[in-house]
Design an enzyme around this catalytic site. Structure first.
Site, PDB file in Angstrom:
ATOM      1  N   TYR A  97      -6.335   5.934   4.921  1.00  0.00           N
ATOM      2  CA  TYR A  97      -6.504   4.938   3.859  1.00  0.00           C
ATOM      3  C   TYR A  97      -5.650   3.697   4.130  1.00  0.00           C
ATOM      4  CZ  TYR A  97      -5.606   2.260  -0.225  1.00  0.00           C
ATOM      5  OH  TYR A  97      -5.444   1.178  -1.038  1.00  0.00           O
ATOM      6  N   ASP A 115      -9.291   5.398  -1.267  1.00  0.00           N
ATOM      7  CA  ASP A 115      -8.192   6.059  -1.985  1.00  0.00           C
ATOM      8  C   ASP A 115      -8.777   6.807  -3.189  1.00  0.00           C
ATOM      9  OD1 ASP A 115      -8.746   4.133  -3.889  1.00  0.00           O
ATOM     10  OD2 ASP A 115      -6.650   3.535  -4.179  1.00  0.00           O
ATOM     11  N   THR A 134       2.550   5.322  -6.921  1.00  0.00           N
ATOM     12  CA  THR A 134       3.219   4.577  -7.979  1.00  0.00           C
ATOM     13  C   THR A 134       2.233   3.607  -8.618  1.00  0.00           C
ATOM     14  OG1 THR A 134       5.251   4.702  -6.672  1.00  0.00           O
ATOM     15  CG2 THR A 134       5.200   3.058  -8.402  1.00  0.00           C
ATOM     16  N   GLU A 140       0.824  -1.214   0.000  1.00  0.00           N
ATOM     17  CA  GLU A 140       0.000   0.000   0.000  1.00  0.00           C
ATOM     18  C   GLU A 140       0.857   1.262   0.000  1.00  0.00           C
ATOM     19  OE1 GLU A 140      -3.014   0.131  -0.752  1.00  0.00           O
ATOM     20  OE2 GLU A 140      -3.516  -1.980  -0.566  1.00  0.00           O
ATOM     21  N   LEU A 189      11.710   5.094  -7.175  1.00  0.00           N
ATOM     22  CA  LEU A 189      10.273   5.166  -6.880  1.00  0.00           C
ATOM     23  C   LEU A 189       9.836   6.583  -6.505  1.00  0.00           C
ATOM     24  CD1 LEU A 189       9.217   2.061  -4.731  1.00  0.00           C
ATOM     25  CD2 LEU A 189       8.372   2.728  -6.968  1.00  0.00           C
ATOM     26  N   GLY A 190      10.802   7.394  -6.056  1.00  0.00           N
ATOM     27  CA  GLY A 190      10.459   8.766  -5.669  1.00  0.00           C
ATOM     28  C   GLY A 190       9.700   8.827  -4.354  1.00  0.00           C
TER      29      GLY A 190
HETATM   30  N1  ADE Z   1      -3.665   0.693  -5.317  1.00  0.00           N
HETATM   31  C1  ADE Z   1      -3.634   0.906  -4.006  1.00  0.00           C
HETATM   32  N2  ADE Z   1      -3.858  -0.225  -3.321  1.00  0.00           N
HETATM   33  C2  ADE Z   1      -4.016  -1.188  -4.230  1.00  0.00           C
HETATM   34  C3  ADE Z   1      -4.259  -2.572  -4.167  1.00  0.00           C
HETATM   35  N3  ADE Z   1      -4.361  -3.166  -2.997  1.00  0.00           N
HETATM   36  N4  ADE Z   1      -4.374  -3.238  -5.320  1.00  0.00           N
HETATM   37  C4  ADE Z   1      -4.246  -2.592  -6.481  1.00  0.00           C
HETATM   38  N5  ADE Z   1      -4.016  -1.306  -6.625  1.00  0.00           N
HETATM   39  C5  ADE Z   1      -3.897  -0.604  -5.521  1.00  0.00           C
END
Ligand code: ADE
Length: 359
Positions: free
Chosen positions: A124, A142, A47, A41, A84-85
């Site tokens: 989140y 999110d 990203t 997460e 990745l920043g």
């Molecule tokens: N973006 C953020 N959380 C995610 C997840 N669990 N699966 C796919 N995309 C995501």
């Protein structure tokens, strides 16, 4: 208006069957280990899945458990994160891993409420971990989920305002499945990521068109409503790459900074874009460079885009003459090529060194 109980049950049923048929088999969906879920997460916050997945795998090979991450050197963690920043994500993870080991014997708190008190975990991420790892019935909201809810239910409030957030949270609380909150959250995220996409969603194959406000009025592009505009700061960074033999002068960035803990070169920020190095001649170090070495402009300028900043970056490469001594200010030190290679660096720095055939 909030949906009633039967509508919620119907919605959940359709959402789950959509998910079971359509979801991508992503590696973090096969685990209930809170450490792995947390890592995924955090990586996915800023990203894309395709870019983030190799980092997720690589990170787990190097640090398979929260104990391994807690023991690690911050430099190595940042080096692994390179490219990745948004490096504060890695620094905060490292900090929090230590806290989880020192204060909780390596066990993650099991509720969203407690998780959200940890550094680097917002509502989140806390909700995602609590539902995926511990089955707590909390909604993880999110950007994807904001979009889905706003379109389906026609929510007009600004998702960036406090009132807006409250309205979304109230709706999400009604919608979240109490039987299977983990699948519910994965499904909402996945639905936003691959079906209810930001631009030109393919509504013909969507199972919710019959109830979707945005579809009914052909207003998909107007949701979610965002009123607050992000202000993007323009910055101009001028770097001097000082080379002596095969060594380069680098410095660790300190203080409150997006690149804290990473290594870069001597840098002067200017108000405007500058194309000549001699505009910085009044700077003590640059002044000395002109007599101590040969200054060459790196022809390409680089643009680095961040959420709140647009960095315009130029580089000048200075080779110190062989017979000259050159004293560096205390913040800088010379590093051999092997050291430069392994130091954690902003990706921009890594790129210029590769493009200039140094690395
Ligand atoms: N973006 C953020 N959380 C995610 C997840 N669990 N699966 C796919 N995309 C995501």
């Amino acid at each position: 208006m909030l949906p009633d109980h039967l509508q919620v049950i119907d919605f959940n049923k359709k959402l789950k069957s959509w998910y079971l048929e359509n979801h991508r088999p992503l590696p973090w969906r096969k685990t209930s280990d809170p450490y792995k879920i947390w890592l995924s997460e955090i990586i996915l916050q800023q990203t894309r899945v395709a870019q983030g997945t190799p980092y997720y795998e690589k990170f787990l090979i190097n640090y398979p458990t929260v104990f391994d991450l807690a023991k690690a050197d911050e430099k190595d963690v940042l080096r692994l994160w390179q490219g990745l920043g948004y490096y504060s994500r890695a620094r905060n993870m490292h900090y929090t891993a230590r806290q989880i080991v020192d204060e909780f014997e390596g066990r993650f708190p099991e509720t969203a409420d407690k998780l959200s008190k940890l550094k680097g975990l917002g509502n989140y991420t806390a909700a995602a971990i609590a539902s995926f790892a511990f089955g707590e019935a909390v909604a993880a909201i999110d950007g994807n989920v904001y979009r889905v809810m706003s379109r389906l239910f026609g929510i007009q409030s600004d998702m960036l305002s406090n009132e807006g957030k409250k309205e979304f949270a109230a709706l999400a609380k009604e919608l979240v499945s109490h039987e299977d909150p983990a699948t519910y959250n994965q499904a909402m995220i996945e639905f936003g990521a691959i079906q209810c996409v930001p631009v030109s969603p393919d509504c013909e194959v969507c199972p919710f068109t019959y109830m979707c406000y945005a579809y009914a009025f052909n207003l998909q592009s107007k949701f979610p409503v965002k009123v607050k505009k992000l202000t993007v700061r323009q910055r101009h960074l001028n770097y001097f790459i000082i080379q002596k033999g095969d060594m380069l002068a680098m410095q660790e960035r300190k203080g409150r900074d997006i690149w804290k803990g990473l290594y870069d070169f001597y840098m002067i920020e200017s108000k405007e874009s500058e194309v000549l190095p001699d505009v910085f001649i009044d700077d003590d170090l640059v002044g000395r460079l002109f007599t101590a070495g040969q200054v060459r402009e790196v022809p390409k300028s680089y643009l680095h885009l961040l959420t709140h900043q647009r960095l315009n970056v130029r580089f000048w490469w200075v080779k110190i003459f062989e017979n000259k001594e050159f004293e560096l200010p205390p913040t800088l030190a010379f590093y051999t090529k092997e050291e430069v290679e392994i130091l954690p660096k902003p990706i921009l720095i890594d790129t210029v060194l590769k493009e200039e055939n140094y690395l």
